[in-house]
Design an enzyme around this catalytic site. Structure first.
Site, PDB file in Angstrom:
ATOM      1  N   ASN A   7       0.855  -1.176   0.000  1.00 28.42           N
ATOM      2  CA  ASN A   7       0.000   0.000   0.000  1.00 28.42           C
ATOM      3  C   ASN A   7       0.896   1.232   0.000  1.00 28.42           C
ATOM      4  OD1 ASN A   7      -1.754   2.066   0.475  1.00 28.42           O
ATOM      5  ND2 ASN A   7      -2.569   1.268   2.411  1.00 28.42           N
ATOM      6  N   HIS A 172     -12.661   3.888   0.170  1.00 29.31           N
ATOM      7  CA  HIS A 172     -12.657   3.002   1.344  1.00 29.31           C
ATOM      8  C   HIS A 172     -13.492   1.745   1.093  1.00 29.31           C
ATOM      9  CE1 HIS A 172     -11.975   6.634   4.268  1.00 29.31           C
ATOM     10  NE2 HIS A 172     -10.820   6.065   3.947  1.00 29.31           N
ATOM     11  N   ARG A 233      -9.578  16.940   6.064  1.00 29.35           N
ATOM     12  CA  ARG A 233     -10.428  17.323   4.927  1.00 29.35           C
ATOM     13  C   ARG A 233     -11.757  17.866   5.433  1.00 29.35           C
ATOM     14  NH1 ARG A 233      -9.729  11.771   2.656  1.00 29.35           N
ATOM     15  NH2 ARG A 233      -7.634  11.747   1.771  1.00 29.35           N
TER      16      ARG A 233
END
Ligand code: ADP
Length: 611
Positions: A7, A172, A233
């Protein structure tokens, strides 16, 4: 099977080698602050940090072999799974990486300019290092590819939407899918019977409405900026605010990007950074901004819960996951109290005590009177990626020449009878006589036959199969139905409710009128749990199967039902019409060519309760 999962983020690398079944890692790697000259460092297995190269490709090329070297003896890599953030419209499931796929992935970069290039770097370097292994890309967006049009469409001018592929993609997805299925498993329910709201509350936060196994709404949008308040965010905003800031502050695109992605959310609200632990601590000490940050954060999640319950017309389970969802009882409390109107009754004590881990991944935080389950579920995206990867590796092995094939049996019309019907047709106390055994253990063809008397015509000499069962069932092909003059539905064996009846004739003029029981058998594959594991399928999955190799009439059957039991022997059963279509001979074998994806979709349309 052990899978290396990679990842790569824009400034970090997470990688692990783990067992695809248990999810337990055998070696782990973390590298951070990539791109910061002189500050980049890595750790293997949580050990002492050491300096590493700062550019992502060179860092990977240096670190992956170092990590793989530290695998315990005897562990062999079966494949490599790569997290990809954006799969665009093209990728609605995990995919094996080849040159063609790589080209498509590169073309997606404009949709995720920060993430996809880093993900791609991971794939490039790992393919160079391990060219012989199967590499699989697993997408954050894929699970949300089932969003209906009304949910994924933004009300913007069509030319712009088309030109820029503007739509809600959602992110997600790997985590939402993973925790939703863990929740279903915990509840002992088929996910296809559940409406689940999943709340992934970590550094990035998003929610999904998972209706009968499919994502039909999610809070992140075309980019990960939409939806909930996140670490840094903003989440949902009036788009007019952006116009205002551009006009009044003269902010450039890059500056605006920074404000929205890096300086907003919990960080902007609290003024003390984006870590919920610090914010909770300060709020406790009376810091007004931190209290407000927690209130705004929780309010958004509650609002979405209400919205998603409305979208699905109800909810059966609400799941909290990721850093905040798994660990912050205060935030869960703020979100989940007073949801009684939905049938969700929160339990303070269980919430306080809730602890989840890989070994105990689910904790309940509802009370006994709650109709809706409130669950904390440990997410594990690396494990999910390893599962998807192992699945595709197994499938690849299967489609290679040495892949295992499945014997196909053509099942001619036949009947199963209860002992009561046997006696009504053949005389009191009559016992079926075995003529020859069938391939499924314990089953046999009987000496006895019956005549089927339909509304239009009769079919004589229809074989009775033994032993006697607790239900009468007549299995015919479509051609037989036309001939007899009745319409029977396609059903799995044992599922005879609301099917047509028929008259049976036995010996010496004995007759029995069945009220129901005529079916056209749903093509299916019997297999043992070991076979199921080998093929990567589960009981009741629906798959596609290719049959008729070498007959010149290759047919791919969709809608094939998987039936798993230790009592079965591996074999696919189709009826005479289907067998004729593929010109099957007696020893024909089929290869399971595809499972996931199509399987899920079709399963929803067929409501099937195992008889
Ligand atoms: P990601 O994987 O997206 O980086 P995580 O799922 O690990 O993020 O979530 C990270 C966030 O979880 C942290 O920013 C922190 O605020 C929050 N967190 C972790 N532990 C706790 C805790 N005990 N209480 C409150 N918040 C926590």
């Amino acid at each position: 099977m052990h899978i290396l999962v990679v990842n790569c983020g824009s400034s970090s690398i997470k990688a692990a080698v783990l067992d695809h079944k248990s999810g337990a890692p055998v070696v782990e790697l973390r590298a951070e602050r990539l791109g910061e000259e002189g500050k980049s460092e890595a750790r293997i297995n949580g050990g002492e940090p050491f300096a590493c190269k700062t550019e992502i490709r060179s860092a990977l090329a240096e670190l992956l072999p170092k990590m793989v070297e530290q695998m315990p003896e005897g562990v062999e890599l079966g494949g490599i799974g790569h997290r990809m953030v954006h799969g665009g419209e093209k990728f609605d499931g995990p995919v094996r990486v080849d040159e063609e796929v790589l080209e498509d992935l590169r073309a997606l970069t404009p949709l995720a300019p920060l993430h996809n290039p880093a993900n791609l770097a991971g794939i490039d370097v790992a393919r160079d290092l391990y060219p012989d292994l199967c590499h699989v890309a697993v997408f954050d967006t894929a699970f949300h590819s089932t969003l209906p049009r009304r949910a994924r469409t933004y009300a913007l001018p069509e030319e712009l939407v088309k030109k820029h592929n503007i739509r809600k993609y959602g992110f997600h997805g790997t985590s939402h899918a993973y925790v939703a299925s863990k929740a279903a498993e915990h509840l002992g329910e088929d996910i296809r019977n559940l409406r689940i709201i999943t709340c992934h509350l970590g550094s990035g936060c998003s929610m999904a409405a998972v209706e009968y196994g499919r994502s039909i709404e999610t809070s992140m949008g075309m980019t990960p900026l939409e939806g909930l308040v996140m670490g840094t965010r903003s989440g949902d905003l009036d788009p007019g605010i952006l116009l205002h800031l551009m006009r009044e502050e003269g902010l450039s695109v890059d500056e605006l990007d920074r404000v929205l992605n890096r300086d907003s959310g919990l960080k902007g609200l609290s003024g003390v950074g984006n870590d919920m632990r610090d914010i909770e601590q300060r709020a406790c000490e009376g810091d007004e901004r931190c209290r407000m940050a927690m209130q705004v954060f929780s309010h958004h999640v509650r609002k979405y819960i209400g919205a998603y319950a409305a979208v699905m017309g109800g909810v059966d389970a609400i799941v909290f996951t990721a850093g905040i969802g798994e660990n912050s009882e205060v935030i869960r409390h703020r979100i989940a109290q007073r949801l009684d109107f939905l049938g969700a009754r929160f339990d303070e004590e269980r919430n306080r005590d809730a602890e989840v881990s890989r070994e105990n991944p689910v904790a309940e935080i509802h009370n006994r009177r709650s109709r809706v389950s409130l669950l904390v579920v440990a997410t594990d995206e690396l494990h999910a990626i390893a599962q998807h990867t192992a699945h595709l590796v197994q499938e690849r092995d299967l489609t290679r020449s040495e892949g295992r094939t499945i014997p196909v049996a053509v099942s001619a019309r036949h009947v199963h009878l209860t002992q009561e019907t046997v006696e009504a047709l053949f005389g009191e106390g009559y016992q079926l006589k075995e003529l020859r055994p069938l391939s499924q253990p314990g089953q046999y063809a009987c000496e006895e036959t019956v005549t089927l008397v339909g509304p239009k015509r009769k079919l004589e000499h229809v074989r009775v199969l033994g032993p006697a069962r607790n239900l009468n069932q007549v299995e015919v092909s479509r051609t037989d139905e036309f001939y007899l003059g009745l319409d029977s539905p396609v059903r799995a064996s044992g599922d005879v409710a609301n099917t047509p009846g028929i008259m049976l004739e036995g010996t010496e003029g004995r007759k029995v009128e069945l009220k129901q029981g005529v079916i056209c058998a749903w093509r299916h594959i019997h297999m043992t749990p070991d076979d199921a594991e080998y093929f990567g399928v589960e009981d009741k999955d629906i798959v596609e199967v290719e049959v008729g190799h070498g007959t010149g009439r290759r047919v791919i059957f969709g809608d094939v039902l998987i039936r798993v039991s230790p009592k079965y022997k591996l074999e696919m059963h189709i009826d005479t019409d289907e067998g004729n279509a593929a010109e099957l001979s007696r020893s024909s074998e089929g290869a399971l060519i595809s499972t996931e994806g199509i399987a899920r979709l079709r399963h929803r349309r067929v409501r099937y309760d195992h008889g």
